[in-house]
Design a protein around this motif. Structure first.
Motif, PDB file in Angstrom:
ATOM      1  N   ILE A 120       0.833  -1.203   0.000  1.00  0.00           N
ATOM      2  CA  ILE A 120       0.000   0.000   0.000  1.00  0.00           C
ATOM      3  C   ILE A 120       0.871   1.257   0.000  1.00  0.00           C
ATOM      4  O   ILE A 120       1.661   1.478   0.923  1.00  0.00           O
ATOM      5  CB  ILE A 120      -0.934   0.027   1.226  1.00  0.00           C
ATOM      6  CG1 ILE A 120      -1.788  -1.246   1.269  1.00  0.00           C
ATOM      7  CG2 ILE A 120      -1.789   1.275   1.219  1.00  0.00           C
ATOM      8  CD1 ILE A 120      -2.667  -1.446   0.044  1.00  0.00           C
ATOM      9  N   SER A 121       0.719   2.087  -1.034  1.00  0.00           N
ATOM     10  CA  SER A 121       1.541   3.296  -1.154  1.00  0.00           C
ATOM     11  C   SER A 121       0.924   4.502  -0.455  1.00  0.00           C
ATOM     12  O   SER A 121       1.639   5.435  -0.049  1.00  0.00           O
ATOM     13  CB  SER A 121       1.764   3.627  -2.634  1.00  0.00           C
ATOM     14  OG  SER A 121       0.514   3.856  -3.287  1.00  0.00           O
ATOM     15  N   LYS A 122      -0.406   4.500  -0.311  1.00  0.00           N
ATOM     16  CA  LYS A 122      -1.082   5.634   0.328  1.00  0.00           C
ATOM     17  C   LYS A 122      -2.041   5.112   1.391  1.00  0.00           C
ATOM     18  O   LYS A 122      -3.225   4.902   1.130  1.00  0.00           O
ATOM     19  CB  LYS A 122      -1.842   6.474  -0.703  1.00  0.00           C
ATOM     20  CG  LYS A 122      -2.455   7.744  -0.108  1.00  0.00           C
ATOM     21  CD  LYS A 122      -3.207   8.550  -1.160  1.00  0.00           C
ATOM     22  CE  LYS A 122      -3.824   9.811  -0.534  1.00  0.00           C
ATOM     23  NZ  LYS A 122      -4.601  10.584  -1.535  1.00  0.00           N
ATOM     24  N   PRO A 123      -1.552   4.899   2.607  1.00  0.00           N
ATOM     25  CA  PRO A 123      -2.431   4.377   3.667  1.00  0.00           C
ATOM     26  C   PRO A 123      -3.473   5.405   4.083  1.00  0.00           C
ATOM     27  O   PRO A 123      -3.266   6.609   3.946  1.00  0.00           O
ATOM     28  CB  PRO A 123      -1.457   4.084   4.809  1.00  0.00           C
ATOM     29  CG  PRO A 123      -0.322   5.012   4.573  1.00  0.00           C
ATOM     30  CD  PRO A 123      -0.188   5.131   3.080  1.00  0.00           C
ATOM     31  N   MET A 124      -4.589   4.907   4.590  1.00  0.00           N
ATOM     32  CA  MET A 124      -5.651   5.776   5.083  1.00  0.00           C
ATOM     33  C   MET A 124      -6.404   5.034   6.175  1.00  0.00           C
ATOM     34  O   MET A 124      -6.574   3.812   6.101  1.00  0.00           O
ATOM     35  CB  MET A 124      -6.596   6.180   3.952  1.00  0.00           C
ATOM     36  CG  MET A 124      -7.661   7.199   4.336  1.00  0.00           C
ATOM     37  SD  MET A 124      -6.987   8.732   5.033  1.00  0.00           S
ATOM     38  CE  MET A 124      -5.977   9.317   3.657  1.00  0.00           C
ATOM     39  N   ASP A 125      -6.850   5.751   7.197  1.00  0.00           N
ATOM     40  CA  ASP A 125      -7.589   5.129   8.286  1.00  0.00           C
ATOM     41  C   ASP A 125      -8.615   6.127   8.822  1.00  0.00           C
ATOM     42  O   ASP A 125      -8.580   7.319   8.502  1.00  0.00           O
ATOM     43  CB  ASP A 125      -6.640   4.697   9.410  1.00  0.00           C
ATOM     44  CG  ASP A 125      -5.760   5.842   9.890  1.00  0.00           C
ATOM     45  OD1 ASP A 125      -6.245   6.658  10.709  1.00  0.00           O
ATOM     46  OD2 ASP A 125      -4.608   5.945   9.438  1.00  0.00           O
ATOM     47  N   TRP A 126      -9.513   5.625   9.661  1.00  0.00           N
ATOM     48  CA  TRP A 126     -10.612   6.451  10.176  1.00  0.00           C
ATOM     49  C   TRP A 126     -10.083   7.637  10.972  1.00  0.00           C
ATOM     50  O   TRP A 126     -10.580   8.749  10.834  1.00  0.00           O
ATOM     51  CB  TRP A 126     -11.520   5.581  11.044  1.00  0.00           C
ATOM     52  CG  TRP A 126     -12.765   6.263  11.504  1.00  0.00           C
ATOM     53  CD1 TRP A 126     -13.992   6.226  10.892  1.00  0.00           C
ATOM     54  CD2 TRP A 126     -12.917   7.096  12.665  1.00  0.00           C
ATOM     55  NE1 TRP A 126     -14.897   6.980  11.600  1.00  0.00           N
ATOM     56  CE2 TRP A 126     -14.265   7.535  12.695  1.00  0.00           C
ATOM     57  CE3 TRP A 126     -12.056   7.521  13.669  1.00  0.00           C
ATOM     58  CZ2 TRP A 126     -14.763   8.353  13.700  1.00  0.00           C
ATOM     59  CZ3 TRP A 126     -12.538   8.358  14.674  1.00  0.00           C
ATOM     60  CH2 TRP A 126     -13.881   8.765  14.684  1.00  0.00           C
ATOM     61  N   GLU A 127      -9.081   7.408  11.819  1.00  0.00           N
ATOM     62  CA  GLU A 127      -8.564   8.488  12.652  1.00  0.00           C
ATOM     63  C   GLU A 127      -7.968   9.616  11.813  1.00  0.00           C
ATOM     64  O   GLU A 127      -8.101  10.790  12.152  1.00  0.00           O
ATOM     65  CB  GLU A 127      -7.527   7.947  13.645  1.00  0.00           C
ATOM     66  CG  GLU A 127      -8.149   7.169  14.799  1.00  0.00           C
ATOM     67  CD  GLU A 127      -7.178   6.939  15.927  1.00  0.00           C
ATOM     68  OE1 GLU A 127      -5.965   7.213  15.756  1.00  0.00           O
ATOM     69  OE2 GLU A 127      -7.618   6.460  16.996  1.00  0.00           O
ATOM     70  N   ARG A 128      -7.338   9.263  10.697  1.00  0.00           N
ATOM     71  CA  ARG A 128      -6.767  10.299   9.834  1.00  0.00           C
ATOM     72  C   ARG A 128      -7.879  11.111   9.176  1.00  0.00           C
ATOM     73  O   ARG A 128      -7.778  12.340   9.065  1.00  0.00           O
ATOM     74  CB  ARG A 128      -5.872   9.663   8.773  1.00  0.00           C
ATOM     75  CG  ARG A 128      -5.105  10.677   7.947  1.00  0.00           C
ATOM     76  CD  ARG A 128      -4.118  10.014   7.009  1.00  0.00           C
ATOM     77  NE  ARG A 128      -3.193   9.139   7.723  1.00  0.00           N
ATOM     78  CZ  ARG A 128      -2.144   8.551   7.158  1.00  0.00           C
ATOM     79  NH1 ARG A 128      -1.885   8.739   5.881  1.00  0.00           N
ATOM     80  NH2 ARG A 128      -1.360   7.761   7.876  1.00  0.00           N
ATOM     81  N   CYS A 129      -8.946  10.418   8.766  1.00  0.00           N
ATOM     82  CA  CYS A 129     -10.095  11.122   8.186  1.00  0.00           C
ATOM     83  C   CYS A 129     -10.721  12.063   9.215  1.00  0.00           C
ATOM     84  O   CYS A 129     -11.069  13.208   8.903  1.00  0.00           O
ATOM     85  CB  CYS A 129     -11.141  10.120   7.707  1.00  0.00           C
ATOM     86  SG  CYS A 129     -10.652   9.136   6.281  1.00  0.00           S
ATOM     87  N   HIS A 130     -10.850  11.561  10.431  1.00  0.00           N
ATOM     88  CA  HIS A 130     -11.444  12.364  11.498  1.00  0.00           C
ATOM     89  C   HIS A 130     -10.569  13.584  11.806  1.00  0.00           C
ATOM     90  O   HIS A 130     -11.080  14.701  12.007  1.00  0.00           O
ATOM     91  CB  HIS A 130     -11.613  11.507  12.747  1.00  0.00           C
ATOM     92  CG  HIS A 130     -12.367  12.192  13.853  1.00  0.00           C
ATOM     93  ND1 HIS A 130     -11.758  12.686  14.982  1.00  0.00           N
ATOM     94  CD2 HIS A 130     -13.689  12.487  13.977  1.00  0.00           C
ATOM     95  CE1 HIS A 130     -12.662  13.246  15.767  1.00  0.00           C
ATOM     96  NE2 HIS A 130     -13.847  13.137  15.192  1.00  0.00           N
ATOM     97  N   LYS A 131      -9.255  13.390  11.817  1.00  0.00           N
ATOM     98  CA  LYS A 131      -8.338  14.496  12.069  1.00  0.00           C
ATOM     99  C   LYS A 131      -8.421  15.536  10.955  1.00  0.00           C
ATOM    100  O   LYS A 131      -8.425  16.749  11.209  1.00  0.00           O
ATOM    101  CB  LYS A 131      -6.903  13.967  12.182  1.00  0.00           C
ATOM    102  CG  LYS A 131      -5.873  15.038  12.524  1.00  0.00           C
ATOM    103  CD  LYS A 131      -4.488  14.431  12.679  1.00  0.00           C
ATOM    104  CE  LYS A 131      -3.446  15.505  13.017  1.00  0.00           C
ATOM    105  NZ  LYS A 131      -2.089  14.923  13.156  1.00  0.00           N
TER     106      LYS A 131
END
Length: 250
Positions: A201-212
């Motif tokens: 995965i070259s561009k990780p993403m998670d819920w906490e990052r979206c929330h931030k």
């Protein structure tokens, strides 16, 4: 399903009162341009009275007429750059699309199934009237999806209370978090990735990052948030494909 522009205690735009009542100075000019006036209160009163609307299409046509009239009346002022006309013209085009989608979704039992009709006329653009058909339902869904994804988010200052647009984004985030299984999918929520995750995965993403990002007012459009949320799951599909059929969790 109410639209916040017109259903709030202090709505941004007024469509529930006849134009000559709230703008008496426009009475003659309005009558010269608009052949059949309509407002939301009048259409609601006709509906509640019973027997006036013979079929669902009649009611939908009246509601659509509210916004179609506003587009017609404000066209000239919009072209000249008059602020009030521009605001009502743009809002009416948006609300006409919203009304189209809403009517075709909520009046599904009354839709004519024209899926097999190759000659069926499908809605395109800000049409002032539309038929209650299954093909138009699909067109309206696609149209509103594009409209919502491109909608600019009105931002408050970081640390302030969210406005309604930001609150809708927060609702989406909270709904997705409640659906996540923390036993197996913690890296959907937090950046606790497996050791080999970045090899796939070259561009990780998670819920906490979206929330931030939302808290910091980093998102410009609804589509930006949706794109990040979709990335969480497309990353998961990509990463877990490596062990599909061999690992129970994957």
């Amino acid at each position: 399903m109410r639209h916040p522009w017109i259903s709030a205690a202090r709505p941004r735009f007024i469509f529930h009162v006849p134009v000559p009542v709230i703008f008496p100075e426009l009475k003659d000019a309005y009558a010269a341009k608009i052949e059949t006036p309509m407002d939301l209160t009048t259409s609601e009163a006709k509906l509640l009275a019973g027997g006036i609307y013979k079929e669902a299409q009649d009611f939908v046509d009246d509601v659509a007429l509210v916004f179609a009239n506003a587009i017609t009346f404000n066209q000239a002022g919009h072209d000249e750059g008059e602020p009030m006309s521009c605001a009502y013209y743009d809002a009416s085009r948006h609300l006409l699309k919203y009304t189209r989608w809403l009517s075709l979704e909520y009046l599904s039992p009354y839709l004519l199934d024209d899926a097999q009709d190759s000659a069926a006329l499908k809605i395109e653009g800000p049409a002032s009237t539309w038929k209650l058909t299954t093909s138009n339902k699909e067109c309206a869904r696609s149209e509103l999806k594009e409209c919502v994804m491109a909608e600019q988010i009105e931002k408050t200052e970081e640390g302030d209370r969210f406005n309604w647009m930001e609150s809708e984004c927060e609702k989406l985030l909270k709904a997705l978090r409640l659906q996540s299984d923390l036993r197996y999918m913690t890296y959907f929520i937090q950046p606790n990735y497996p050791a080999d995750y970045f090899a796939y995965i070259s561009k990780p993403m998670d819920w906490e990052r979206c929330h931030k990002n939302l808290q910091q007012r980093s998102y410009e459009k609804f589509g930006d948030l949706v794109e990040d949320l979709r990335l969480i799951f497309s990353n998961a599909l990509k990463y877990n494909a490596r062990a599909k059929g061999t690992d129970t969790v994957s």
